[in-house]
Scaffold this motif. Structure first.
Motif, PDB file in Angstrom:
ATOM      1  N   GLU A  36       0.859  -1.057  -0.007  1.00 17.99           N
ATOM      2  CA  GLU A  36      -0.093   0.151  -0.088  1.00 17.99           C
ATOM      3  C   GLU A  36       0.804   1.369  -0.048  1.00 17.99           C
ATOM      4  O   GLU A  36       0.529   2.319  -0.679  1.00 17.99           O
ATOM      5  CB  GLU A  36      -0.979  -0.220   1.220  1.00 17.99           C
ATOM      6  N   ILE A  37       2.028   1.360   0.638  1.00 17.19           N
ATOM      7  CA  ILE A  37       2.800   2.416   0.645  1.00 17.19           C
ATOM      8  C   ILE A  37       3.725   2.525  -0.778  1.00 17.19           C
ATOM      9  O   ILE A  37       3.820   3.650  -1.197  1.00 17.19           O
ATOM     10  CB  ILE A  37       4.001   2.208   1.831  1.00 17.19           C
ATOM     11  N   GLN A  38       3.654   1.257  -1.180  1.00 16.68           N
ATOM     12  CA  GLN A  38       4.409   1.350  -2.746  1.00 16.68           C
ATOM     13  C   GLN A  38       3.381   1.987  -3.714  1.00 16.68           C
ATOM     14  O   GLN A  38       3.735   2.763  -4.512  1.00 16.68           O
ATOM     15  CB  GLN A  38       4.632  -0.175  -3.140  1.00 16.68           C
ATOM     16  N   ASP A  39       2.288   1.835  -3.333  1.00 18.55           N
ATOM     17  CA  ASP A  39       1.063   2.384  -4.153  1.00 18.55           C
ATOM     18  C   ASP A  39       1.229   3.706  -4.139  1.00 18.55           C
ATOM     19  O   ASP A  39       0.754   4.700  -5.168  1.00 18.55           O
ATOM     20  CB  ASP A  39      -0.263   1.890  -3.749  1.00 18.55           C
ATOM     21  N   GLY A  40       1.254   4.343  -2.896  1.00 14.05           N
ATOM     22  CA  GLY A  40       1.453   5.849  -2.925  1.00 14.05           C
ATOM     23  C   GLY A  40       2.495   6.349  -3.627  1.00 14.05           C
ATOM     24  O   GLY A  40       2.604   7.384  -4.113  1.00 14.05           O
ATOM     25  N   ILE A  41       3.828   5.666  -3.469  1.00 15.07           N
ATOM     26  CA  ILE A  41       5.024   6.111  -4.248  1.00 15.07           C
ATOM     27  C   ILE A  41       4.557   6.085  -5.794  1.00 15.07           C
ATOM     28  O   ILE A  41       5.224   7.014  -6.306  1.00 15.07           O
ATOM     29  CB  ILE A  41       6.082   5.172  -4.156  1.00 15.07           C
ATOM     30  N   THR A  42       3.875   5.085  -6.320  1.00  8.95           N
ATOM     31  CA  THR A  42       3.498   4.795  -7.722  1.00  8.95           C
ATOM     32  C   THR A  42       2.816   6.230  -7.855  1.00  8.95           C
ATOM     33  O   THR A  42       2.735   6.878  -9.056  1.00  8.95           O
ATOM     34  CB  THR A  42       2.917   3.395  -7.908  1.00  8.95           C
ATOM     35  N   MET A  43       1.601   6.672  -6.991  1.00 12.11           N
ATOM     36  CA  MET A  43       0.670   7.595  -7.166  1.00 12.11           C
ATOM     37  C   MET A  43       1.443   8.778  -7.112  1.00 12.11           C
ATOM     38  O   MET A  43       1.219   9.852  -8.215  1.00 12.11           O
ATOM     39  CB  MET A  43      -0.153   7.818  -6.058  1.00 12.11           C
ATOM     40  N   HIS A  44       2.388   9.180  -6.413  1.00  9.90           N
ATOM     41  CA  HIS A  44       3.333  10.279  -6.192  1.00  9.90           C
ATOM     42  C   HIS A  44       3.911  10.529  -7.652  1.00  9.90           C
ATOM     43  O   HIS A  44       3.684  11.721  -8.183  1.00  9.90           O
ATOM     44  CB  HIS A  44       4.454  10.292  -5.008  1.00  9.90           C
ATOM     45  N   ARG A  45       4.670   9.702  -8.309  1.00  9.23           N
ATOM     46  CA  ARG A  45       5.114   9.622  -9.426  1.00  9.23           C
ATOM     47  C   ARG A  45       4.330  10.257 -10.956  1.00  9.23           C
ATOM     48  O   ARG A  45       4.605  10.854 -11.751  1.00  9.23           O
ATOM     49  CB  ARG A  45       6.057   8.472  -9.932  1.00  9.23           C
ATOM     50  N   LYS A 187      -7.598   9.484 -10.036  1.00  7.29           N
ATOM     51  CA  LYS A 187      -8.592   8.472  -9.850  1.00  7.29           C
ATOM     52  C   LYS A 187      -8.389   7.197 -10.889  1.00  7.29           C
ATOM     53  O   LYS A 187      -8.717   6.406 -10.544  1.00  7.29           O
ATOM     54  CB  LYS A 187      -9.980   9.059 -10.133  1.00  7.29           C
ATOM     55  N   GLY A 188      -8.008   7.651 -11.969  1.00  5.06           N
ATOM     56  CA  GLY A 188      -7.830   6.669 -12.900  1.00  5.06           C
ATOM     57  C   GLY A 188      -6.447   5.707 -12.550  1.00  5.06           C
ATOM     58  O   GLY A 188      -6.612   4.324 -12.680  1.00  5.06           O
ATOM     59  N   ILE A 189      -5.636   6.534 -12.260  1.00  5.18           N
ATOM     60  CA  ILE A 189      -4.219   5.735 -11.588  1.00  5.18           C
ATOM     61  C   ILE A 189      -4.700   4.634 -10.434  1.00  5.18           C
ATOM     62  O   ILE A 189      -4.274   3.604 -10.211  1.00  5.18           O
ATOM     63  CB  ILE A 189      -3.137   6.700 -11.114  1.00  5.18           C
ATOM     64  N   ASN A 190      -5.430   5.356  -9.558  1.00  5.54           N
ATOM     65  CA  ASN A 190      -5.888   4.581  -8.458  1.00  5.54           C
ATOM     66  C   ASN A 190      -6.753   3.321  -8.887  1.00  5.54           C
ATOM     67  O   ASN A 190      -6.739   2.212  -8.088  1.00  5.54           O
ATOM     68  CB  ASN A 190      -6.713   5.266  -7.410  1.00  5.54           C
TER      69      ASN A 190
END
Length: 198
Positions: A36-45, A187-190
């Motif tokens: 889930e933290i990796q997902d946040g890193i992905t979202m940031h990028r 929202k699309g990335i999520n």
């Protein structure tokens, strides 16, 4: 985008942590964190990549580029946080306050994953409530001064805050053209992230 926008463009507690960690970790370390933290890193990028390519952001950079050249993007990021903070179509003032408090709580609850330099920043961020106070001119002035102080090749007295004040209506237009697109993109990335997690 800057701190408030990144914290707003999240869809879970873990994503909040990842969004904040991205600027403090090496790329090769991203896979050492929970998914889930990796997902946040992905979202940031994804947020940063989309932001850097948006035409309205290119226009906004023209306000600061004569003063700070290649650092213009950093000051646009700070300026956009002001407009996020004052955008009552996203949250009411009490909801923004609650959002800020939630972010500080979540980050502190995940302290084990935070590097020491981030912990020091978080303590200051929480005491002075940076996230909520981005709605104030003095909050933006403080943040812009921090950017100037950290930049290797910029003098600390460059009038970037004055440029922000003088061009606030234009920057507001840039924000209006940009942020709905960014929100839809996030929202699309999520949605893709959630499909990958199934």
């Amino acid at each position: 985008m800057n701190l408030l926008a990144h914290s707003f463009l999240t869809f879970s507690d873990g994503q909040i942590v990842g969004q904040f960690l991205e600027d403090f970790i090496r790329n090769k370390d991203r896979y050492s964190f929970p998914k889930e933290i990796q997902d946040g890193i992905t979202m940031h990028r994804a947020v940063d990549t989309f932001t850097d390519s948006h035409p309205a952001i290119h226009e906004a950079k023209k306000v600061f580029s004569p003063l700070v050249r290649l650092y213009a993007g950093a000051f646009v990021d700070v300026a956009m946080d002001y407009f996020v903070a004052t955008d009552l179509s996203l949250h009411s003032l009490p909801e923004w306050k609650a959002h800020s408090l939630r972010v500080y709580r979540v980050l502190n609850e995940h302290e084990e994953w935070l590097p020491d330099n981030f912990k020091k920043m978080l303590a200051k961020m929480e005491v002075d409530d940076w996230l909520y106070n981005y709605r104030e001119d003095w909050g933006i002035q403080f943040s812009m001064r921090n950017v100037l102080n950290k930049a290797k090749y910029l003098e600390p007295d460059i009038p970037v805050f004055e440029a922000f004040l003088e061009n606030k209506p234009f920057l507001q237009e840039c924000y209006n053209d940009f942020f709905p697109d960014l929100l839809a993109h996030a929202k699309g990335i999520n949605a893709v992230i959630q499909l990958d997690n199934k």
